[in-house]
Enzyme design. Sequence first.
Site, PDB file in Angstrom:
ATOM      1  N   VAL A   1     -69.131 -20.979 -42.551  1.00 15.45           N
ATOM      2  CA  VAL A   1     -69.889 -20.177 -41.582  1.00 15.45           C
ATOM      3  C   VAL A   1     -69.108 -19.992 -40.280  1.00 15.45           C
ATOM      4  O   VAL A   1     -68.979 -18.871 -39.771  1.00 15.45           O
ATOM      5  CB  VAL A   1     -71.265 -20.828 -41.313  1.00 15.45           C
ATOM      6  CG1 VAL A   1     -71.959 -20.200 -40.116  1.00 15.45           C
ATOM      7  CG2 VAL A   1     -72.142 -20.675 -42.546  1.00 15.45           C
TER       8      VAL A   1
ATOM      9  N   LYS B   1     -56.798 -28.906 -40.800  1.00 10.14           N
ATOM     10  CA  LYS B   1     -57.473 -27.616 -40.971  1.00 10.14           C
ATOM     11  C   LYS B   1     -57.048 -26.668 -39.854  1.00 10.14           C
ATOM     12  O   LYS B   1     -56.695 -25.514 -40.087  1.00 10.14           O
ATOM     13  CB  LYS B   1     -58.990 -27.867 -40.914  1.00 10.14           C
ATOM     14  CG  LYS B   1     -59.815 -26.795 -41.535  1.00 10.14           C
ATOM     15  CD  LYS B   1     -61.288 -27.154 -41.468  1.00 10.14           C
ATOM     16  CE  LYS B   1     -61.847 -27.518 -42.804  1.00 10.14           C
ATOM     17  NZ  LYS B   1     -63.306 -27.520 -42.876  1.00 10.14           N
TER      18      LYS B   1
ATOM     19  N   PHE C   1     -77.264 -16.016 -42.597  1.00 13.04           N
ATOM     20  CA  PHE C   1     -77.757 -15.709 -43.943  1.00 13.04           C
ATOM     21  C   PHE C   1     -76.635 -15.300 -44.889  1.00 13.04           C
ATOM     22  O   PHE C   1     -76.896 -14.830 -45.987  1.00 13.04           O
ATOM     23  CB  PHE C   1     -78.804 -14.582 -43.869  1.00 13.04           C
ATOM     24  CG  PHE C   1     -79.999 -14.939 -43.034  1.00 13.04           C
ATOM     25  CD1 PHE C   1     -81.037 -15.702 -43.562  1.00 13.04           C
ATOM     26  CD2 PHE C   1     -80.087 -14.544 -41.703  1.00 13.04           C
ATOM     27  CE1 PHE C   1     -82.137 -16.060 -42.784  1.00 13.04           C
ATOM     28  CE2 PHE C   1     -81.186 -14.887 -40.915  1.00 13.04           C
ATOM     29  CZ  PHE C   1     -82.214 -15.653 -41.458  1.00 13.04           C
TER      30      PHE C   1
ATOM     31  N   GLU D   1     -71.655 -17.178 -49.585  1.00 15.10           N
ATOM     32  CA  GLU D   1     -70.255 -17.432 -49.907  1.00 15.10           C
ATOM     33  C   GLU D   1     -69.849 -16.466 -51.021  1.00 15.10           C
ATOM     34  O   GLU D   1     -70.643 -16.144 -51.902  1.00 15.10           O
ATOM     35  CB  GLU D   1     -70.068 -18.879 -50.370  1.00 15.10           C
ATOM     36  CG  GLU D   1     -70.193 -19.850 -49.209  1.00 15.10           C
ATOM     37  CD  GLU D   1     -70.171 -21.305 -49.630  1.00 15.10           C
ATOM     38  OE1 GLU D   1     -69.615 -21.624 -50.685  1.00 15.10           O
ATOM     39  OE2 GLU D   1     -70.737 -22.123 -48.883  1.00 15.10           O
TER      40      GLU D   1
ATOM     41  N   ALA E   1     -82.190 -16.003 -64.887  1.00 19.52           N
ATOM     42  CA  ALA E   1     -82.433 -17.358 -65.417  1.00 19.52           C
ATOM     43  C   ALA E   1     -81.083 -18.008 -65.697  1.00 19.52           C
ATOM     44  O   ALA E   1     -80.105 -17.331 -65.992  1.00 19.52           O
ATOM     45  CB  ALA E   1     -83.254 -17.260 -66.700  1.00 19.52           C
ATOM     46  N   GLY E   2     -81.019 -19.318 -65.588  1.00 24.91           N
ATOM     47  CA  GLY E   2     -79.735 -19.980 -65.826  1.00 24.91           C
ATOM     48  C   GLY E   2     -79.837 -21.469 -65.627  1.00 24.91           C
ATOM     49  O   GLY E   2     -80.884 -22.080 -65.880  1.00 24.91           O
TER      50      GLY E   2
ATOM     51  N   CYS F   1     -76.476 -24.777 -49.650  1.00 21.97           N
ATOM     52  CA  CYS F   1     -77.666 -24.436 -48.858  1.00 21.97           C
ATOM     53  C   CYS F   1     -79.001 -24.664 -49.570  1.00 21.97           C
ATOM     54  O   CYS F   1     -79.825 -25.441 -49.086  1.00 21.97           O
ATOM     55  CB  CYS F   1     -77.580 -22.987 -48.394  1.00 21.97           C
ATOM     56  SG  CYS F   1     -76.284 -22.757 -47.168  1.00 21.97           S
TER      57      CYS F   1
ATOM     58  N   ARG G   1     -70.169 -27.930 -53.585  1.00 17.83           N
ATOM     59  CA  ARG G   1     -71.286 -28.727 -53.074  1.00 17.83           C
ATOM     60  C   ARG G   1     -72.536 -28.442 -53.906  1.00 17.83           C
ATOM     61  O   ARG G   1     -72.932 -27.301 -54.068  1.00 17.83           O
ATOM     62  CB  ARG G   1     -71.530 -28.412 -51.593  1.00 17.83           C
ATOM     63  CG  ARG G   1     -70.434 -28.976 -50.703  1.00 17.83           C
ATOM     64  CD  ARG G   1     -70.626 -28.628 -49.254  1.00 17.83           C
ATOM     65  NE  ARG G   1     -70.261 -27.263 -48.962  1.00 17.83           N
ATOM     66  CZ  ARG G   1     -70.253 -26.735 -47.726  1.00 17.83           C
ATOM     67  NH1 ARG G   1     -70.612 -27.470 -46.703  1.00 17.83           N
ATOM     68  NH2 ARG G   1     -69.899 -25.486 -47.527  1.00 17.83           N
TER      69      ARG G   1
HETATM   70  P1  NAD Z   1     -68.691 -26.671 -43.664  1.00  8.91           P
HETATM   71  O1  NAD Z   1     -68.833 -28.084 -44.056  1.00  8.91           O
HETATM   72  O2  NAD Z   1     -67.915 -25.733 -44.518  1.00  8.91           O
HETATM   73  O3  NAD Z   1     -68.044 -26.592 -42.204  1.00  8.91           O
HETATM   74  C1  NAD Z   1     -68.368 -27.438 -41.157  1.00  8.91           C
HETATM   75  C2  NAD Z   1     -67.136 -27.584 -40.271  1.00  8.91           C
HETATM   76  O4  NAD Z   1     -67.494 -28.272 -39.073  1.00  8.91           O
HETATM   77  C3  NAD Z   1     -65.999 -28.385 -40.903  1.00  8.91           C
HETATM   78  O5  NAD Z   1     -64.790 -27.672 -40.805  1.00  8.91           O
HETATM   79  C4  NAD Z   1     -65.961 -29.673 -40.076  1.00  8.91           C
HETATM   80  O6  NAD Z   1     -64.657 -30.230 -39.989  1.00  8.91           O
HETATM   81  C5  NAD Z   1     -66.448 -29.176 -38.738  1.00  8.91           C
HETATM   82  N1  NAD Z   1     -66.998 -30.209 -37.847  1.00  8.91           N
HETATM   83  C6  NAD Z   1     -67.779 -31.275 -38.169  1.00  8.91           C
HETATM   84  N2  NAD Z   1     -68.116 -31.949 -37.063  1.00  8.91           N
HETATM   85  C7  NAD Z   1     -67.537 -31.315 -36.016  1.00  8.91           C
HETATM   86  C8  NAD Z   1     -67.530 -31.513 -34.608  1.00  8.91           C
HETATM   87  N3  NAD Z   1     -68.202 -32.525 -34.064  1.00  8.91           N
HETATM   88  N4  NAD Z   1     -66.822 -30.664 -33.837  1.00  8.91           N
HETATM   89  C9  NAD Z   1     -66.141 -29.634 -34.392  1.00  8.91           C
HETATM   90  N5  NAD Z   1     -66.126 -29.375 -35.703  1.00  8.91           N
HETATM   91  C10 NAD Z   1     -66.812 -30.211 -36.512  1.00  8.91           C
HETATM   92  O7  NAD Z   1     -70.172 -26.116 -43.461  1.00  8.91           O
HETATM   93  P2  NAD Z   1     -70.695 -24.613 -43.690  1.00  8.91           P
HETATM   94  O8  NAD Z   1     -70.878 -24.341 -45.122  1.00  8.91           O
HETATM   95  O9  NAD Z   1     -69.887 -23.689 -42.868  1.00  8.91           O
HETATM   96  O10 NAD Z   1     -72.163 -24.743 -43.070  1.00  8.91           O
HETATM   97  C11 NAD Z   1     -72.367 -24.851 -41.673  1.00  8.91           C
HETATM   98  C12 NAD Z   1     -73.838 -24.651 -41.385  1.00  8.91           C
HETATM   99  O11 NAD Z   1     -74.233 -23.311 -41.736  1.00  8.91           O
HETATM  100  C13 NAD Z   1     -74.768 -25.568 -42.175  1.00  8.91           C
HETATM  101  O12 NAD Z   1     -75.850 -25.920 -41.360  1.00  8.91           O
HETATM  102  C14 NAD Z   1     -75.232 -24.693 -43.319  1.00  8.91           C
HETATM  103  O13 NAD Z   1     -76.484 -25.074 -43.811  1.00  8.91           O
HETATM  104  C15 NAD Z   1     -75.306 -23.333 -42.680  1.00  8.91           C
HETATM  105  N6  NAD Z   1     -75.130 -22.212 -43.580  1.00  8.91           N
HETATM  106  C16 NAD Z   1     -74.174 -22.262 -44.539  1.00  8.91           C
HETATM  107  C17 NAD Z   1     -74.005 -21.164 -45.393  1.00  8.91           C
HETATM  108  C18 NAD Z   1     -72.973 -21.212 -46.487  1.00  8.91           C
HETATM  109  O14 NAD Z   1     -73.024 -20.339 -47.363  1.00  8.91           O
HETATM  110  N7  NAD Z   1     -72.031 -22.133 -46.477  1.00  8.91           N
HETATM  111  C19 NAD Z   1     -74.822 -20.026 -45.255  1.00  8.91           C
HETATM  112  C20 NAD Z   1     -75.777 -20.008 -44.245  1.00  8.91           C
HETATM  113  C21 NAD Z   1     -75.929 -21.113 -43.409  1.00  8.91           C
END
Ligand code: NAD
Length: 452
Positions: A12, A36, A153, A156, A253-254, A261, A328
């Site tokens: 995100v 990273k 929203f 991926e 279905a699957g 998420c 995940r």
């Molecule tokens: P992710 O695990 O891919 O990324 C999180 C990042 O934050 C990592 O790179 C981590 O190193 C970094 N991080 C952790 N602690 C930190 C700190 N204190 N300071 C700076 N960086 C720090 O997570 P994501 O999939 O991007 O999800 C992030 C949020 O967005 C979650 O709450 C998730 O529910 C939400 N979200 C995710 C998606 C999705 O499809 N992945 C879609 C909508 C919402």
Amino acid sequence: MAKISVVGTGYVGLVTGACFADLGNEVTCIDIVPEKVAMLQQGKIPIYEPQLEEVVERNLAMGRLRFTTDYATGLAGAEFVFIAVNTPQGQDGEADMRDVQAAATAIGANLTTSAVVVNKSTMPIGAGDWVANILEKNVRPGVEFAVVSNPEFLREGSAVADFLVPDRVVLGSNDRAAAERVAVLYQPVKAPIMITDIRTAEMIKYASNAFLAAKISFINEISSICERLGADVREVAQGMGYDKRIGSAFLDAGVGYGGSCFPKDVRALEHMASIHGSHPQLLRTVIDINRDQRRQLIQKIRNVLGGLNERTIGLLGLAFKPNTDDLREAPALEIAHLLQHEGAHLRAYDPAAMAKAKPLLPEVAFGRDAYETATGCDAVVLVTEWNEFKQLDMNRLRSVMAFPLLVDGRNVYDPETMTRLGFIYCGMGRRQSAHYPADYVPAPFTAPIGAH
Ligand code: NAD
């Protein structure tokens, strides 16, 4: 153009930062993982996400996008600070807010200009006030802030497109002027922008994910009924989907939903509801049905092979969905563990998620492609519906298998064609191939293929 900082460069945060830079803003992304950040500074992205690398490269080259591990540098002059760290599932299903707490504390301590802090991570209802409290305790005198919830929203696999052309932008704040300032950032994306109070915005995210998960569990329940009553769930879903009140999305279905998420967000909403005295029966059932889907799939293999001990099973697809390398809560991981628990030997292949899968599945032999993976298998299970698997030479696939059981966990193959090709076909909620040799004795386990 605005000066934006994004904290957390995962799926995100990186998409948010890169896309806001692409819209002409000056963006600095902060992450605590130095490797990273070093990769990103070179224009290399640590995740598989179509289109993202070119957006990152382009904006790095234009000098509009920077990456740092240092909060003070990353927040210098920021007008907007987006929090996009992860909020994984905690112990009882509640969201684990430790990363948000660390991020908000560091933002408070390092902010030198007044800014709008935007919660983009999915956070429990009430987290906006909680983040504001942490900031309040840590900010320097004279630095003012407002908190806005802006749930994400994106999906991926199509994250860049979803960010740039979203169905809607939701902004929640108890400070309307702050929400309106964030709305200006989103004006170029031409989507309806909805401004609400902060708790409502937080709830919109959870309710949306819970609804989509419920749609998947609904069709999965219908699929089990179809299987017993001789109907085909794919056609049932198609027939339902033409109805505009229902819509065709999320009616496949699957093997059930997975990913970073849906599982955690449904559980977190169920947890929040429970501790506040609500009785979220529907959410609990959504979770139960999802868990059952994996077990039903295993049962199909058990039924045909007469057991799983010493059987060799090939898994096609490991990522929780196509076009991502994200594992995940991937259904494939649970399926792999259930099969191994009953003594099966596993082979597997995924077009993008192999590097991430290998440490998680140390006893699995990984193939270079679907054919190598299927070689010597008593059953092949399609777990993730990558396009690559829809275009396989199925004759070739069957010819390398020890026994032709094809379990189609995503209903991508045509049951009749597969049966004609000599497979014993088992889909989800569809007619199964009727005849198979009951006296089948599985081949002895062949040596694992070498690591690639
Ligand atoms: P992710 O695990 O891919 O990324 C999180 C990042 O934050 C990592 O790179 C981590 O190193 C970094 N991080 C952790 N602690 C930190 C700190 N204190 N300071 C700076 N960086 C720090 O997570 P994501 O999939 O991007 O999800 C992030 C949020 O967005 C979650 O709450 C998730 O529910 C939400 N979200 C995710 C998606 C999705 O499809 N992945 C879609 C909508 C919402």
